[in-house]
Design a protein around this motif. Structure first.
Motif, mmCIF file in Angstrom:
data_model
loop_
_atom_site.group_PDB
_atom_site.id
_atom_site.type_symbol
_atom_site.label_atom_id
_atom_site.label_comp_id
_atom_site.label_asym_id
_atom_site.label_seq_id
_atom_site.Cartn_x
_atom_site.Cartn_y
_atom_site.Cartn_z
ATOM 1 N N ALA A 139 57.073 5.683 26.413
ATOM 2 C CA ALA A 139 57.294 6.887 25.820
ATOM 3 C C ALA A 139 56.999 8.533 25.921
ATOM 4 O O ALA A 139 57.969 9.125 26.055
ATOM 5 C CB ALA A 139 56.277 7.100 24.359
ATOM 6 N N ASP A 140 56.360 8.690 27.309
ATOM 7 C CA ASP A 140 55.867 9.166 27.683
ATOM 8 C C ASP A 140 57.230 9.324 29.383
ATOM 9 O O ASP A 140 56.939 8.667 29.981
ATOM 10 C CB ASP A 140 55.149 9.226 28.661
ATOM 11 C CG ASP A 140 53.274 9.031 27.759
ATOM 12 O OD1 ASP A 140 53.803 9.444 26.766
ATOM 13 O OD2 ASP A 140 52.414 8.865 28.222
ATOM 14 N N ALA A 141 58.469 10.858 29.219
ATOM 15 C CA ALA A 141 58.886 10.400 29.675
ATOM 16 C C ALA A 141 59.362 11.656 30.692
ATOM 17 O O ALA A 141 58.985 13.054 29.929
ATOM 18 C CB ALA A 141 60.781 10.408 28.794
ATOM 19 N N VAL A 142 59.871 11.948 31.818
ATOM 20 C CA VAL A 142 60.384 13.205 32.670
ATOM 21 C C VAL A 142 61.362 13.103 32.700
ATOM 22 O O VAL A 142 62.375 12.595 33.181
ATOM 23 C CB VAL A 142 59.455 13.353 33.856
ATOM 24 C CG1 VAL A 142 59.314 14.673 34.281
ATOM 25 C CG2 VAL A 142 58.189 13.090 33.598
ATOM 26 N N LEU A 143 62.497 14.226 32.488
ATOM 27 C CA LEU A 143 63.528 14.728 32.989
ATOM 28 C C LEU A 143 63.880 14.843 34.176
ATOM 29 O O LEU A 143 63.087 16.333 33.595
ATOM 30 C CB LEU A 143 64.541 15.462 31.684
ATOM 31 C CG LEU A 143 65.699 15.289 31.452
ATOM 32 C CD1 LEU A 143 66.800 13.872 31.841
ATOM 33 C CD2 LEU A 143 66.777 15.991 30.224
ATOM 34 N N PHE A 144 64.582 15.296 35.244
ATOM 35 C CA PHE A 144 64.613 15.843 36.223
ATOM 36 C C PHE A 144 65.635 16.290 36.549
ATOM 37 O O PHE A 144 66.636 15.888 36.492
ATOM 38 C CB PHE A 144 63.831 14.390 37.755
ATOM 39 C CG PHE A 144 62.508 15.182 38.089
ATOM 40 C CD1 PHE A 144 61.983 14.965 38.952
ATOM 41 C CD2 PHE A 144 61.921 13.015 37.325
ATOM 42 C CE1 PHE A 144 60.404 14.562 38.156
ATOM 43 C CE2 PHE A 144 61.224 12.389 37.289
ATOM 44 C CZ PHE A 144 59.926 13.070 38.234
ATOM 45 N N ILE A 145 66.108 17.202 36.650
ATOM 46 C CA ILE A 145 66.971 18.771 36.314
ATOM 47 C C ILE A 145 67.556 18.959 37.928
ATOM 48 O O ILE A 145 66.208 19.717 38.280
ATOM 49 C CB ILE A 145 67.281 18.969 35.238
ATOM 50 C CG1 ILE A 145 67.146 18.501 34.314
ATOM 51 C CG2 ILE A 145 68.920 19.334 35.148
ATOM 52 C CD1 ILE A 145 67.490 19.815 33.372
ATOM 53 N N HIS A 146 67.867 18.546 38.595
ATOM 54 C CA HIS A 146 68.708 18.722 40.125
ATOM 55 C C HIS A 146 69.002 20.225 39.778
ATOM 56 O O HIS A 146 69.497 20.774 39.592
ATOM 57 C CB HIS A 146 69.661 17.665 40.673
ATOM 58 C CG HIS A 146 70.940 17.896 40.475
ATOM 59 N ND1 HIS A 146 71.499 18.954 41.346
ATOM 60 C CD2 HIS A 146 71.125 16.570 39.360
ATOM 61 C CE1 HIS A 146 73.317 18.056 40.213
ATOM 62 N NE2 HIS A 146 72.850 16.947 39.642
ATOM 63 N N GLY A 147 68.927 21.292 41.440
ATOM 64 C CA GLY A 147 69.165 21.619 41.931
ATOM 65 C C GLY A 147 71.298 22.550 42.305
ATOM 66 O O GLY A 147 71.525 20.753 42.585
ATOM 67 N N PHE A 148 71.403 23.201 42.987
ATOM 68 C CA PHE A 148 72.841 23.138 42.959
ATOM 69 C C PHE A 148 72.678 23.016 45.213
ATOM 70 O O PHE A 148 72.016 24.537 45.247
ATOM 71 C CB PHE A 148 73.265 24.516 42.962
ATOM 72 C CG PHE A 148 74.095 24.934 43.159
ATOM 73 C CD1 PHE A 148 75.777 24.006 42.871
ATOM 74 C CD2 PHE A 148 74.646 25.915 45.058
ATOM 75 C CE1 PHE A 148 77.124 24.854 43.831
ATOM 76 C CE2 PHE A 148 75.734 26.459 44.932
ATOM 77 C CZ PHE A 148 77.130 25.382 44.828
ATOM 78 N N PRO A 149 74.105 23.051 45.050
ATOM 79 C CA PRO A 149 74.736 21.618 44.753
ATOM 80 C C PRO A 149 74.329 20.490 45.187
ATOM 81 O O PRO A 149 75.241 19.953 46.344
ATOM 82 C CB PRO A 149 75.949 22.604 46.065
ATOM 83 C CG PRO A 149 75.336 22.891 47.103
ATOM 84 C CD PRO A 149 73.915 23.072 46.842
ATOM 85 N N LEU A 150 73.428 20.123 44.537
ATOM 86 C CA LEU A 150 72.455 18.854 44.983
ATOM 87 C C LEU A 150 72.756 17.913 43.643
ATOM 88 O O LEU A 150 73.914 17.880 42.986
ATOM 89 C CB LEU A 150 71.379 18.514 45.100
ATOM 90 C CG LEU A 150 70.889 20.471 45.924
ATOM 91 C CD1 LEU A 150 69.308 19.926 46.327
ATOM 92 C CD2 LEU A 150 71.466 19.870 47.488
ATOM 93 N N ASP A 151 72.063 16.697 43.646
ATOM 94 C CA ASP A 151 72.136 16.043 43.098
ATOM 95 C C ASP A 151 70.792 15.231 42.721
ATOM 96 O O ASP A 151 70.190 15.233 42.929
ATOM 97 C CB ASP A 151 73.663 14.590 43.173
ATOM 98 C CG ASP A 151 72.942 14.104 44.253
ATOM 99 O OD1 ASP A 151 72.336 13.419 44.499
ATOM 100 O OD2 ASP A 151 74.233 13.805 45.511
#
Ligand code: MLT
Length: 383
Positions: A139-151
């Protein structure tokens, strides 16, 4: 304490760090083994038996053939080091022949060339589909959102080491393996995408960790879907929208990329994205970064630039953030200066602020060990 005993302590610290942060178990299976190549120890003040000391260990150089750790020893509670050591390792195979470090080991530091087989899946979110890596369960989750212009590949070290948490690392629209829709999107659409992705994965809430452009998406998530966020990690990002000069800069970059392709953007951005010491000492990171940028389509780059150019200002939002927040930055960030990040942290009630030494704008790639320690501690504090 004699130098040999001190070296033994340093060695113990190195192995602990390496074992905590990389799949050392994969060594010794025919792939090779890291062996000590060189160690240089400078003792400025004698360490006595009975002294309580703290050993700080940092990865300062890594290539296929050599990795180097820099360690500093402090007396507990003091900030001036009493000894410093640089220790290099190379990799040998079972016959003692030198060889490149295994790809899996480099991957764990976020710099490998290849995907872990089967690690990327495509998840349908309404009429859109996102490429995403999901590691771990629970249940414990981390959502990683990348930067630009990366992935998503920029998070590799964290996604392989933060075990105990479900790690979700998507590619944003037009980046990595996620296709670009036909119509222009806004940063708010990316925030909705992230929530659609959480829904599709059956994840009610998550800690959201966004770097730079990923931070702009995190702010939009907070504005639009705050009930889905349990904690925020704002890495190398800022709340202010683009001013006139920045918007003009976006138009110039759009022109450059359209005329000359993504390689021109890599040339322009890499010296700004990385701190000076990373640029000089981390050729694999530079190469990895160049690959991510040049593998992005011109259309994907242009759409992201347009979305960032017209993003909302989130400065007024900061005081409303009432969940645990970590603001993380690099001391040598040339895109979001330390002062800007610090001011932002001050406006978020109770936010923790950490600035990582010898790192620029891409802290998780430049100082993966330090960053995973800081983020790991922050995450543990949320449990
Ligand atoms: C990023 O790293 O995501 C970009 O530098 C953000 C920006 O250009 O504003």
């Amino acid at each position: 304490m004699d130098a040999a005993s001190l070296l033994k302590l340093l060695q113990r610290a190195w192995w602990t760090v390496a074992a905590n942060h990389s799949p050392l178990g994969e060594f010794g299976l025919g792939d090779g083994w890291p062996v000590l190549k060189k160690s240089k120890l400078d003792i400025s003040d004698p360490v006595l038996v009975g002294d309580r000391i703290v050993v700080q260990t940092k990865l300062v150089k890594r290539s296929e053939s050599e990795i180097m750790f820099r360690q500093a020893i402090f007396r507990e509670g003091r900030s001036d080091s009493v000894a410093e050591a640089d220790t290099s390792f190379e990799c040998v195979d079972q016959l003692g022949q030198r060889r490149a470090f295994p790809e899996s080991f480099l991957n764990s530091f976020g710099i490998g060339k290849h995907e872990t087989p089967g690690s990327v899946r495509h998840v349908s979110v309404g009429n859109w589909s996102s490429a995403v890596e999901v590691h771990g369960t629970g249940a414990d989750a981390v959502l990683f959102i990348h930067g630009f212009p990366l992935d998503r590949r920029m998070w590799r070290h964290l996604t392989s080491t933060l075990t105990g948490w479900k790690r979700i690392a998507p590619d944003l629209r037009g980046m990595g393996l996620t296709r670009l829709p036909d119509t222009q999107y806004a940063i708010a659409d990316l925030a909705d995408d992230m929530v659609g992705l959480l829904d599709a994965l059956g994840q009610d809430r998550a800690v959201v960790c966004g770097l730079s452009m990923g931070g702009y998406v995190a702010f939009e998530m907070w504005r639009r879907h705050s009930d889905r966020i349990t904690g925020l990690i704002l890495a190398n990002t800022k709340a202010a929208a683009d001013d006139r000069a920045a918007r003009r800069g976006r138009d110039e970059t759009i022109k450059l990329v359209t005329q000359e392709g993504p390689a021109s953007l890599a040339d322009q951005m890499i010296p700004k994205l990385l701190g000076t010491s990373s640029l000089n000492a981390m050729p694999r990171v530079v190469e990895h970064l160049r690959n991510m940028i040049t593998e992005t389509s011109v259309d994907g780059i242009v759409a992201a630039l347009k979305a960032m150019k017209s993003r909302s200002d989130s400065t007024q939002l900061l005081s409303s953030i009432d969940i645990p927040t970590l603001v993380l930055t690099g001391e040598d960030d040339k895109i979001v200066p330390v002062g800007t990040a610090k001011e932002m942290a001050k406006k978020i009630p109770g936010a923790q602020f950490v600035s990582i030494a010898e790192a620029g704008h891409l802290t998780p790639l430049e100082q993966p060990i330090a960053v995973s320690r800081v983020i790991g501690e922050f995450l543990e504090s949320l449990r």
